[in-house]
Design a protein around this motif. Structure first.
Motif, mmCIF file in Angstrom:
data_model
loop_
_atom_site.group_PDB
_atom_site.id
_atom_site.type_symbol
_atom_site.label_atom_id
_atom_site.label_comp_id
_atom_site.label_asym_id
_atom_site.label_seq_id
_atom_site.Cartn_x
_atom_site.Cartn_y
_atom_site.Cartn_z
ATOM 1 N N LYS A 148 0.902 -1.219 -0.126
ATOM 2 C CA LYS A 148 -0.283 0.127 -0.050
ATOM 3 C C LYS A 148 0.927 1.239 0.060
ATOM 4 O O LYS A 148 0.299 2.428 -0.262
ATOM 5 N N THR A 149 2.318 1.051 0.379
ATOM 6 C CA THR A 149 3.036 2.295 0.336
ATOM 7 C C THR A 149 3.055 2.926 -1.139
ATOM 8 O O THR A 149 3.124 4.161 -1.236
ATOM 9 N N ALA A 150 2.879 2.076 -2.143
ATOM 10 C CA ALA A 150 2.809 2.667 -3.623
ATOM 11 C C ALA A 150 1.760 3.629 -3.717
ATOM 12 O O ALA A 150 1.523 4.284 -4.647
ATOM 13 N N LEU A 151 0.664 3.475 -3.080
ATOM 14 C CA LEU A 151 -0.651 4.362 -3.101
ATOM 15 C C LEU A 151 -0.300 5.880 -3.221
ATOM 16 O O LEU A 151 -1.101 6.581 -3.520
ATOM 17 N N LEU A 152 0.558 5.958 -2.499
ATOM 18 C CA LEU A 152 1.055 7.405 -2.118
ATOM 19 C C LEU A 152 1.704 8.158 -3.203
ATOM 20 O O LEU A 152 2.262 9.284 -3.016
ATOM 21 N N ASP A 153 2.328 7.422 -4.004
ATOM 22 C CA ASP A 153 3.545 7.795 -4.990
ATOM 23 C C ASP A 153 2.962 9.041 -5.911
ATOM 24 O O ASP A 153 3.593 9.837 -6.348
ATOM 25 N N THR A 154 1.690 9.054 -6.193
ATOM 26 C CA THR A 154 1.147 10.185 -6.870
ATOM 27 C C THR A 154 0.497 11.546 -6.337
ATOM 28 O O THR A 154 0.138 12.448 -6.976
ATOM 29 N N PHE A 155 0.727 11.553 -4.682
ATOM 30 C CA PHE A 155 0.265 12.476 -4.334
ATOM 31 C C PHE A 155 1.454 13.457 -3.523
ATOM 32 O O PHE A 155 2.423 12.923 -3.446
ATOM 33 N N LYS A 156 1.098 14.750 -3.463
ATOM 34 C CA LYS A 156 1.867 15.827 -3.234
ATOM 35 C C LYS A 156 1.133 16.859 -2.021
ATOM 36 O O LYS A 156 -0.101 16.717 -2.000
ATOM 37 N N ALA A 157 1.893 17.457 -1.713
ATOM 38 C CA ALA A 157 1.298 18.334 -0.533
ATOM 39 C C ALA A 157 0.454 19.349 -1.414
ATOM 40 O O ALA A 157 0.793 19.917 -2.441
ATOM 41 N N GLY A 158 -0.646 19.443 -0.831
ATOM 42 C CA GLY A 158 -1.770 20.400 -1.208
ATOM 43 C C GLY A 158 -2.850 19.573 -1.864
ATOM 44 O O GLY A 158 -4.040 20.323 -2.182
ATOM 45 N N ASP A 159 -2.770 18.396 -2.279
ATOM 46 C CA ASP A 159 -3.538 17.509 -2.897
ATOM 47 C C ASP A 159 -4.902 17.460 -2.127
ATOM 48 O O ASP A 159 -4.672 16.927 -0.838
ATOM 49 N N GLU A 160 -6.209 17.621 -2.560
ATOM 50 C CA GLU A 160 -7.300 17.203 -1.813
ATOM 51 C C GLU A 160 -7.377 15.520 -1.888
ATOM 52 O O GLU A 160 -7.450 15.134 -3.156
ATOM 53 N N VAL A 161 -7.858 14.998 -0.815
ATOM 54 C CA VAL A 161 -7.685 13.458 -0.877
ATOM 55 C C VAL A 161 -8.998 13.020 -0.035
ATOM 56 O O VAL A 161 -9.409 13.670 0.857
ATOM 57 N N GLU A 162 -9.466 11.975 -0.279
ATOM 58 C CA GLU A 162 -10.282 11.066 0.506
ATOM 59 C C GLU A 162 -9.646 9.663 0.953
ATOM 60 O O GLU A 162 -8.970 8.858 0.111
ATOM 61 N N VAL A 163 -9.241 9.586 2.117
ATOM 62 C CA VAL A 163 -8.541 8.428 2.912
ATOM 63 C C VAL A 163 -9.531 7.354 3.483
ATOM 64 O O VAL A 163 -10.339 7.820 4.186
ATOM 65 N N PHE A 164 -9.351 6.323 2.996
ATOM 66 C CA PHE A 164 -10.063 5.244 3.633
ATOM 67 C C PHE A 164 -9.009 4.343 4.345
ATOM 68 O O PHE A 164 -8.083 3.999 3.772
ATOM 69 N N PHE A 165 -9.320 4.121 5.580
ATOM 70 C CA PHE A 165 -8.458 3.313 6.507
ATOM 71 C C PHE A 165 -9.087 2.641 7.648
ATOM 72 O O PHE A 165 -10.158 2.674 7.722
ATOM 73 N N ASN A 166 -8.159 1.797 8.158
ATOM 74 C CA ASN A 166 -8.894 1.062 9.507
ATOM 75 C C ASN A 166 -8.068 1.393 10.568
ATOM 76 O O ASN A 166 -6.986 1.946 10.571
ATOM 77 N N LEU A 167 -8.863 1.672 11.665
ATOM 78 C CA LEU A 167 -8.368 2.189 12.886
ATOM 79 C C LEU A 167 -7.673 0.950 13.664
ATOM 80 O O LEU A 167 -8.490 -0.296 13.723
ATOM 81 N N ARG A 168 -6.739 0.688 14.084
ATOM 82 C CA ARG A 168 -5.916 -0.318 14.815
ATOM 83 C C ARG A 168 -5.297 -0.023 16.178
ATOM 84 O O ARG A 168 -4.729 1.311 16.101
ATOM 85 N N GLY A 169 -5.272 -0.759 17.075
ATOM 86 C CA GLY A 169 -4.755 -0.540 18.377
ATOM 87 C C GLY A 169 -3.768 -1.876 18.848
ATOM 88 O O GLY A 169 -4.264 -2.702 18.700
ATOM 89 N N ARG A 170 -3.023 -1.370 19.611
ATOM 90 C CA ARG A 170 -2.249 -2.561 20.179
ATOM 91 C C ARG A 170 -1.498 -2.030 21.711
ATOM 92 O O ARG A 170 -1.176 -0.844 21.685
ATOM 93 N N PRO A 171 -1.373 -3.065 22.721
ATOM 94 C CA PRO A 171 -0.585 -2.566 23.765
ATOM 95 C C PRO A 171 0.924 -2.966 23.795
ATOM 96 O O PRO A 171 1.241 -3.621 22.962
ATOM 97 N N TRP A 172 1.741 -2.300 24.505
ATOM 98 C CA TRP A 172 3.112 -2.686 24.501
ATOM 99 C C TRP A 172 3.540 -2.446 26.058
ATOM 100 O O TRP A 172 3.134 -1.464 26.409
ATOM 101 N N THR A 173 4.146 -3.471 26.703
ATOM 102 C CA THR A 173 4.679 -3.261 27.819
ATOM 103 C C THR A 173 6.154 -3.189 28.019
ATOM 104 O O THR A 173 6.744 -3.978 27.466
ATOM 105 N N ASP A 174 6.497 -2.019 28.693
ATOM 106 C CA ASP A 174 7.930 -1.651 28.886
ATOM 107 C C ASP A 174 8.655 -2.817 29.866
ATOM 108 O O ASP A 174 8.007 -3.526 30.587
ATOM 109 N N LYS A 175 9.960 -2.322 30.050
ATOM 110 C CA LYS A 175 10.756 -3.221 30.928
ATOM 111 C C LYS A 175 10.352 -3.537 32.573
ATOM 112 O O LYS A 175 10.453 -3.999 33.233
#
Length: 121
Positions: free
Chosen positions: A47-74
């Motif tokens: 999916k990184t290639a999806l961003l190849d044609t976009f640049k700052a200032g372009d109006e876009v509609e982004v479709f995304f999934n919300l993900r979450g995860r825990p992380w435990t430190d030392k």
């Protein structure tokens, strides 16, 4: 989930490991134009290639999934992280009218022929 906004920044592709790569996209979301929000999205793997044609200032509609995860430190303290992972992105034509929502056809709720209605209204 989806959101419309203006591209603020397109990051370079980062090769995290031999088999994993990601790319960041920062979108300016101006629900209230006085106080715009800058939202970071991630594009992963192919999916990184999806961003190849976009640049700052372009109006876009982004479709995304919300993900979450825990992380435990030392020390045993657990923190939680959220990420917004892009699965599709479309350019939005400047000044294009919003799409007209599709509505279901009206349903005939009248009585069947020969059936009496005893309601007073």
């Amino acid at each position: 989930m989806e959101i419309k906004g203006k591209v603020h920044e397109v990051g370079a592709t980062q090769q995290i490991s031999e088999t994993f790569k990601k790319r960041d996209l920062i979108v300016e979301y101006a629900e209230n134009p006085t106080y715009p929000e800058y939202i970071r999205f991630e594009a992963l793997q192919d999916k990184t290639a999806l961003l190849d044609t976009f640049k700052a200032g372009d109006e876009v509609e982004v479709f995304f999934n919300l993900r979450g995860r825990p992380w435990t430190d030392k020390t045993g303290k657990t923190s939680y992280f959220n990420s917004l992972v892009i699965w599709r992105i479309n350019a939005v034509a400047a000044g294009a009218p919003a799409a007209t929502p599709a509505y279901a056809a009206p349903v005939d709720v009248s009585n069947a022929p020969g059936e009496d209605d005893d309601l007073p209204f």
